[in-house]
Design a protein around this motif. Structure first.
Motif, short mmCIF file in Angstrom:
data_model
loop_
_atom_site.label_atom_id
_atom_site.label_comp_id
_atom_site.label_asym_id
_atom_site.label_seq_id
_atom_site.Cartn_x
_atom_site.Cartn_y
_atom_site.Cartn_z
N ASP A 173 88.81 79.90 57.53
CA ASP A 173 89.84 80.46 56.65
C ASP A 173 91.20 80.56 57.33
N ILE A 174 91.39 79.76 58.40
CA ILE A 174 92.66 79.78 59.13
C ILE A 174 93.47 78.53 58.79
N TYR A 175 92.80 77.37 58.76
CA TYR A 175 93.49 76.10 58.51
C TYR A 175 92.72 75.27 57.49
N LYS A 176 93.46 74.54 56.67
CA LYS A 176 92.92 73.40 55.94
C LYS A 176 93.40 72.19 56.72
N LEU A 177 92.51 71.26 57.05
CA LEU A 177 92.93 70.11 57.84
C LEU A 177 92.19 68.86 57.45
N SER A 178 92.82 67.73 57.79
CA SER A 178 92.25 66.43 57.48
C SER A 178 92.76 65.41 58.47
N TYR A 179 91.89 64.49 58.85
CA TYR A 179 92.29 63.33 59.64
C TYR A 179 92.55 62.18 58.67
N VAL A 180 93.71 61.55 58.81
CA VAL A 180 94.12 60.44 57.96
C VAL A 180 94.24 59.21 58.84
N ARG A 181 93.81 58.07 58.33
CA ARG A 181 94.01 56.80 59.03
C ARG A 181 95.37 56.28 58.58
N GLY A 182 96.37 56.37 59.48
CA GLY A 182 97.73 55.98 59.16
C GLY A 182 98.00 54.51 59.45
N THR A 233 90.65 53.29 66.59
CA THR A 233 89.83 54.25 67.34
C THR A 233 89.02 55.12 66.39
N LEU A 234 87.91 55.57 66.89
CA LEU A 234 87.08 56.53 66.16
C LEU A 234 87.37 57.92 66.72
N PRO A 235 87.14 58.96 65.92
CA PRO A 235 87.44 60.30 66.40
C PRO A 235 86.73 60.70 67.69
N ASN A 236 85.60 60.06 68.03
CA ASN A 236 84.86 60.45 69.23
C ASN A 236 85.06 59.49 70.40
N GLU A 237 86.02 58.55 70.31
CA GLU A 237 86.27 57.62 71.42
C GLU A 237 87.11 58.27 72.50
N ILE A 238 86.83 57.89 73.74
CA ILE A 238 87.59 58.37 74.89
C ILE A 238 88.95 57.70 74.88
N GLY A 239 89.98 58.43 75.24
CA GLY A 239 91.33 57.87 75.31
C GLY A 239 92.25 58.56 74.32
N MET A 240 93.40 57.94 74.09
CA MET A 240 94.37 58.50 73.15
C MET A 240 93.69 58.68 71.81
N CYS A 271 97.27 55.31 52.96
CA CYS A 271 96.60 56.02 54.05
C CYS A 271 95.83 57.21 53.48
N HIS A 272 94.55 57.24 53.78
CA HIS A 272 93.67 58.23 53.16
C HIS A 272 92.85 58.96 54.22
N PRO A 273 92.35 60.16 53.88
CA PRO A 273 91.52 60.90 54.83
C PRO A 273 90.29 60.10 55.25
N LEU A 274 89.87 60.33 56.49
CA LEU A 274 88.65 59.68 56.97
C LEU A 274 87.45 60.16 56.16
N ARG A 275 87.45 61.44 55.79
CA ARG A 275 86.34 61.98 55.01
C ARG A 275 86.81 62.92 53.91
N GLY A 276 87.75 63.79 54.17
CA GLY A 276 88.20 64.75 53.16
C GLY A 276 89.03 65.83 53.82
N VAL A 277 89.12 66.96 53.14
CA VAL A 277 89.86 68.12 53.65
C VAL A 277 88.85 69.20 53.99
N ALA A 278 88.96 69.76 55.18
CA ALA A 278 88.04 70.82 55.63
C ALA A 278 88.81 72.11 55.83
N GLY A 329 96.35 51.87 62.08
CA GLY A 329 95.10 52.53 62.45
C GLY A 329 95.27 53.86 63.17
N ILE A 330 96.50 54.38 63.24
CA ILE A 330 96.76 55.65 63.93
C ILE A 330 96.02 56.78 63.21
N ILE A 331 95.32 57.60 63.96
CA ILE A 331 94.70 58.79 63.38
C ILE A 331 95.75 59.90 63.40
#
Length: 151
Positions: free
Chosen positions: A121-130, A81-88, A110-117, A133-135
């Motif tokens: 100044d509240i959270y550092k976060l990243s999406y990883v492709r596990g 799945t892509l981050p903008n797909e409808i569904g789970m 398993c690496h970030p889709l793009r990086g760490v954002a 293919g689990i995000i």
């Protein structure tokens, strides 16, 4: 009526690989089984349903993942799945140290889709492709909320 989230279920390609990924991140296996029979056919809505399952729990005891690897019917491969797909969409975890969590994920390929954002100044976060293919979203809180007795 009372409602409570029990778990998030994820079909995976390789149960052992996925368990290794999530246990290295800190989850604990709290149960394993192989399920089949009329009750699973009815509950899941698939004839001949037969799967290996594992239940994993977060260290705080509140979050659970149910991972399942299909024996029958054959698992259907799809594009991740892509981050903008409808569904789970994704499963998200708070971590104490995002760099350490990303290092653990990298050991599993398993690496970030793009990086760490950084979000406000509240959270550092990243999406990883596990695995399979689990995000997986990993988030480190930068500004700790005051404890209830401090408010």
């Amino acid at each position: 009526m009372t409602i409570k989230l029990e778990n998030v279920g994820i079909a995976v390609r390789d149960l052992e690989e996925t368990i290794a990924f999530f246990t290295d991140l800190g989850l604990t296996v709290v149960g394993r089984d192989t399920v089949s029979g009329e009750w699973t056919d009815t509950a899941v809505g698939l004839d001949g349903n037969h799967a290996k399952i594992a239940m994993l729990q977060t260290p705080d005891g509140h979050g659970q993942l149910e991972l399942f690897e299909y024996i029958h019917p054959d698992a259907i491969e799809t594009e991740p799945t892509l981050p903008n797909e409808i569904g789970m969409h994704r499963v998200a975890f708070s971590v104490d140290n995002i760099d350490q969590a990303l290092g653990i994920a990298a050991k599993h390929g398993c690496h970030p889709l793009r990086g760490v954002a950084t979000y406000k100044d509240i959270y550092k976060l990243s999406y990883v492709r596990g695995p399979s293919g689990i995000i997986v979203m990993l988030a480190e809180e930068l500004k700790k909320s005051p404890a209830p007795e401090e408010q």
